[in-house]
Design an enzyme around this catalytic site. Structure first.
Site, PDB file in Angstrom:
ATOM      1  N   ASN A 154     -10.201  -0.646  -0.377  1.00  0.00           N
ATOM      2  CA  ASN A 154      -8.805  -0.595  -0.309  1.00  0.00           C
ATOM      3  C   ASN A 154      -8.015  -1.138  -1.618  1.00  0.00           C
ATOM      4  O   ASN A 154      -8.206  -2.553  -1.752  1.00  0.00           O
ATOM      5  CB  ASN A 154      -8.209  -1.439   0.857  1.00  0.00           C
ATOM      6  CG  ASN A 154      -6.843  -1.118   1.236  1.00  0.00           C
ATOM      7  OD1 ASN A 154      -5.856  -0.916   0.017  1.00  0.00           O
ATOM      8  ND2 ASN A 154      -6.273  -1.554   2.350  1.00  0.00           N
TER       9      ASN A 154
ATOM     10  N   HIS B 166      -3.612   6.986   1.871  1.00  0.00           N
ATOM     11  CA  HIS B 166      -3.947   5.512   1.608  1.00  0.00           C
ATOM     12  C   HIS B 166      -5.346   5.246   1.959  1.00  0.00           C
ATOM     13  O   HIS B 166      -5.508   5.494   3.250  1.00  0.00           O
ATOM     14  CB  HIS B 166      -2.776   4.340   1.960  1.00  0.00           C
ATOM     15  CG  HIS B 166      -3.303   3.389   1.780  1.00  0.00           C
ATOM     16  ND1 HIS B 166      -3.894   2.783   0.497  1.00  0.00           N
ATOM     17  CD2 HIS B 166      -3.288   2.020   2.410  1.00  0.00           C
ATOM     18  CE1 HIS B 166      -4.147   1.488   0.688  1.00  0.00           C
ATOM     19  NE2 HIS B 166      -3.951   1.163   2.090  1.00  0.00           N
TER      20      HIS B 166
ATOM     21  N   CYS C 253       0.859  -1.074  -0.014  1.00  0.00           N
ATOM     22  CA  CYS C 253      -0.128   0.031   0.030  1.00  0.00           C
ATOM     23  C   CYS C 253       0.821   1.371   0.007  1.00  0.00           C
ATOM     24  O   CYS C 253       0.429   2.201  -0.168  1.00  0.00           O
ATOM     25  CB  CYS C 253      -0.911  -0.101   1.160  1.00  0.00           C
ATOM     26  SG  CYS C 253      -1.817  -1.425   1.166  1.00  0.00           S
TER      27      CYS C 253
HETATM   28  N1  COA Z   1     -18.408  -8.552   9.649  1.00  0.00           N
HETATM   29  C1  COA Z   1     -18.982  -8.588  10.979  1.00  0.00           C
HETATM   30  N2  COA Z   1     -18.583  -8.920  12.131  1.00  0.00           N
HETATM   31  C2  COA Z   1     -17.013  -9.233  11.912  1.00  0.00           C
HETATM   32  C3  COA Z   1     -16.335  -9.063  10.621  1.00  0.00           C
HETATM   33  C4  COA Z   1     -17.268  -8.653   9.454  1.00  0.00           C
HETATM   34  N3  COA Z   1     -16.870  -8.629   8.249  1.00  0.00           N
HETATM   35  N4  COA Z   1     -15.061  -9.265  10.590  1.00  0.00           N
HETATM   36  C5  COA Z   1     -14.763  -9.393  11.862  1.00  0.00           C
HETATM   37  N5  COA Z   1     -15.904  -9.468  12.570  1.00  0.00           N
HETATM   38  C6  COA Z   1     -16.156  -9.684  13.926  1.00  0.00           C
HETATM   39  C7  COA Z   1     -14.775 -10.213  14.578  1.00  0.00           C
HETATM   40  O1  COA Z   1     -14.966 -11.744  14.491  1.00  0.00           O
HETATM   41  C8  COA Z   1     -15.169  -9.929  16.185  1.00  0.00           C
HETATM   42  O2  COA Z   1     -16.001 -10.731  16.653  1.00  0.00           O
HETATM   43  P1  COA Z   1     -15.849 -11.381  18.234  1.00  0.00           P
HETATM   44  O3  COA Z   1     -15.712 -10.046  19.112  1.00  0.00           O
HETATM   45  O4  COA Z   1     -16.970 -11.943  18.437  1.00  0.00           O
HETATM   46  O5  COA Z   1     -14.555 -12.137  17.969  1.00  0.00           O
HETATM   47  C9  COA Z   1     -15.669  -8.547  15.982  1.00  0.00           C
HETATM   48  O6  COA Z   1     -16.154  -8.265  14.635  1.00  0.00           O
HETATM   49  C10 COA Z   1     -14.528  -7.372  16.027  1.00  0.00           C
HETATM   50  O7  COA Z   1     -13.624  -7.883  15.233  1.00  0.00           O
HETATM   51  P2  COA Z   1     -12.025  -6.935  15.296  1.00  0.00           P
HETATM   52  O8  COA Z   1     -11.165  -7.816  14.261  1.00  0.00           O
HETATM   53  O9  COA Z   1     -11.701  -6.631  16.661  1.00  0.00           O
HETATM   54  O10 COA Z   1     -12.516  -5.714  14.671  1.00  0.00           O
HETATM   55  P3  COA Z   1     -11.769  -4.284  14.233  1.00  0.00           P
HETATM   56  O11 COA Z   1     -12.656  -3.124  14.833  1.00  0.00           O
HETATM   57  O12 COA Z   1     -10.476  -4.442  14.508  1.00  0.00           O
HETATM   58  O13 COA Z   1     -12.168  -4.294  12.683  1.00  0.00           O
HETATM   59  C11 COA Z   1     -10.732  -4.435  10.541  1.00  0.00           C
HETATM   60  C12 COA Z   1     -11.517  -5.290  11.813  1.00  0.00           C
HETATM   61  C13 COA Z   1     -10.533  -5.731   9.831  1.00  0.00           C
HETATM   62  C14 COA Z   1     -11.969  -3.572   9.998  1.00  0.00           C
HETATM   63  C15 COA Z   1      -9.826  -3.548  11.357  1.00  0.00           C
HETATM   64  O14 COA Z   1      -9.095  -4.396  12.056  1.00  0.00           O
HETATM   65  C16 COA Z   1      -9.202  -2.982  10.145  1.00  0.00           C
HETATM   66  O15 COA Z   1      -9.499  -2.229   9.167  1.00  0.00           O
HETATM   67  N6  COA Z   1      -7.854  -3.201  10.226  1.00  0.00           N
HETATM   68  C17 COA Z   1      -6.796  -2.680   9.517  1.00  0.00           C
HETATM   69  C18 COA Z   1      -6.906  -3.235   8.155  1.00  0.00           C
HETATM   70  C19 COA Z   1      -6.216  -2.635   7.082  1.00  0.00           C
HETATM   71  O16 COA Z   1      -6.230  -1.435   6.828  1.00  0.00           O
HETATM   72  N7  COA Z   1      -5.492  -3.480   6.163  1.00  0.00           N
HETATM   73  C20 COA Z   1      -4.746  -3.109   5.171  1.00  0.00           C
HETATM   74  C21 COA Z   1      -3.606  -2.262   5.524  1.00  0.00           C
HETATM   75  S1  COA Z   1      -3.138  -1.378   4.223  1.00  0.00           S
END
Ligand code: COA
Length: 325
Positions: free
Chosen positions: A282, A252, A111
């Site tokens: 993304n 980004h 990215c």
């Molecule tokens: N729909 C519904 N629930 C979901 C889900 C989805 N698509 N994906 C995960 N969950 C659930 C998880 O299983 C978790 O459930 P639990 O509490 O029962 O275990 C809950 O939602 C919270 O998950 P968590 O991973 O803590 O959520 P988060 O707030 O961290 O959000 C992302 C997840 C992936 C959106 C976030 O971590 C993110 O954007 N990270 C950066 C990713 C990124 O930018 N990557 C590219 C870099 S360039």
């Protein structure tokens, strides 16, 4: 001698993948996706490879710069989803454009790739080695996404962006900053080739799940929230200016929460920060040049403006650049 970006272009494949369609594939819902990421839909390249997207973005950038492919000296493509290991994406674009004079190579910085490519182009141009360089960020991430993994399939999309960078008496790229922390690479990973434990033996076909993007989302989020501002601070320090002297921040597009974190950290007016993640998700190396091309098309870029670009993600990597229009 410096360099200046003289043309921007982008291409997004027409097929939309909406949150409601994802609701049919995995246990998720529109509200969760919008709240946690800001994404409403992304584009998917059906039957089109990365090179096809990249060539369309390149043609748009060349037209914007008023340049012919034959005038290009170098093509640098940033991608983590090339169609082939060889020829490179840049060579495929060179062939398709008919840019017969140009050298061509790819870089892999996920990215942060477009900002890395810009810094490399600027360095070649400032050294007087070339006159006109095409830089690209192009991805078909849908090919390495497991659409049964709800933690990743909601985030990523396909698309391409390009820019023409020319040697200039003006210093259109006054500061850049590139950084990486490979020790954290495992938190965002996509496997390329299986290990050759028995190279002459019969190989089982590789399943998509074993090659797909695997991500520890929380850790990537933490990295991005700390390293994007650090890269921004560093590039501002190098340019000897403050954030108030920047007209546009182009981050980004990984997650709206990361962008909101940047807005809060610098007390920025929202209208100074370009956001299109709601429509495209993304697209890794392509997000920043797609934003720039949209801004150009919508008349948001004026001569004399200063933009701060900041990329962060796989590697893990972070990079920032200040550009002057
Ligand atoms: N729909 C519904 N629930 C979901 C889900 C989805 N698509 N994906 C995960 N969950 C659930 C998880 O299983 C978790 O459930 P639990 O509490 O029962 O275990 C809950 O939602 C919270 O998950 P968590 O991973 O803590 O959520 P988060 O707030 O961290 O959000 C992302 C997840 C992936 C959106 C976030 O971590 C993110 O954007 N990270 C950066 C990713 C990124 O930018 N990557 C590219 C870099 S360039």
């Amino acid at each position: 001698m410096g360099s200046k970006i003289t043309g921007f272009g982008a291409y997004l494949p027409p097929q939309r993948l909406t949150n409601s369609r994802l609701e049919q594939l995995v246990e998720t819902n529109d509200e969760w996706i919008v709240q946690r990421t800001g994404i409403r839909e992304r584009r998917i390249a059906a039957g089109e490879g990365t090179a096809s997207l990249a060539v369309k973005a390149a043609r748009a950038a060349l037209a914007d710069a008023g340049k012919e492919p034959g005038e290009l000296d170098l093509i640098i493509a940033a991608t983590v989803t090339p169609d082939c290991f060889t020829p490179s994406l840049a060579c495929m674009v060179q062939a398709e454009l008919g840019a017969g004079r140009a050298a061509a190579f790819d870089i892999s910085a996920a990215c942060s790739g477009f900002v890395y490519a810009l810094d490399i182009a600027d360095s070649f141009l400032a050294a007087g080695k070339f006159q006109t360089v095409l830089i690209l960020g192009a991805e078909t991430l849908s090919r390495i996404i497991d659409y049964s993994d709800r933690s990743t399939c909601i985030l990523f999309g396909d698309g391409a962006g390009a820019a023409v960078v020319e040697a200039s008496a003006e210093n259109g790229v006054p500061a850049t900053y590139l950084w990486a922390d490979g020790t954290q690479g495992g938190v965002l990973r996509a496997q390329a080739l299986p290990l050759g434990e028995d190279p002459l033996g019969v190989r089982a076909p590789q399943s998509i799940a074993s090659r797909a993007v695997a991500m520890a989302g929380g850790e990537v989020l933490r990295f991005s929230l700390s390293e994007a501002p650090r890269a921004m601070d560093e590039v501002l320090r190098r340019a000897g200016i403050t954030i108030d002297e920047i007209d546009w921040i182009v981050p980004h597009q990984a997650n709206k929460r990361i962008i909101s974190g940047i807005i809060r950290r610098y007390h920025l007016p929202e209208e100074k920060v370009y956001v299109n993640i709601d429509r495209f998700g993304n697209t890794s190396s392509a997000t920043i040049p797609i934003c720039l091309a949209e801004m150009r098309e919508n008349g948001l870029l004026q001569k004399g403006q200063r933009l701060l670009l900041v990329g962060f993600g796989g590697g893990l990597t972070a990079a920032a650049a200040i550009i002057e229009i």
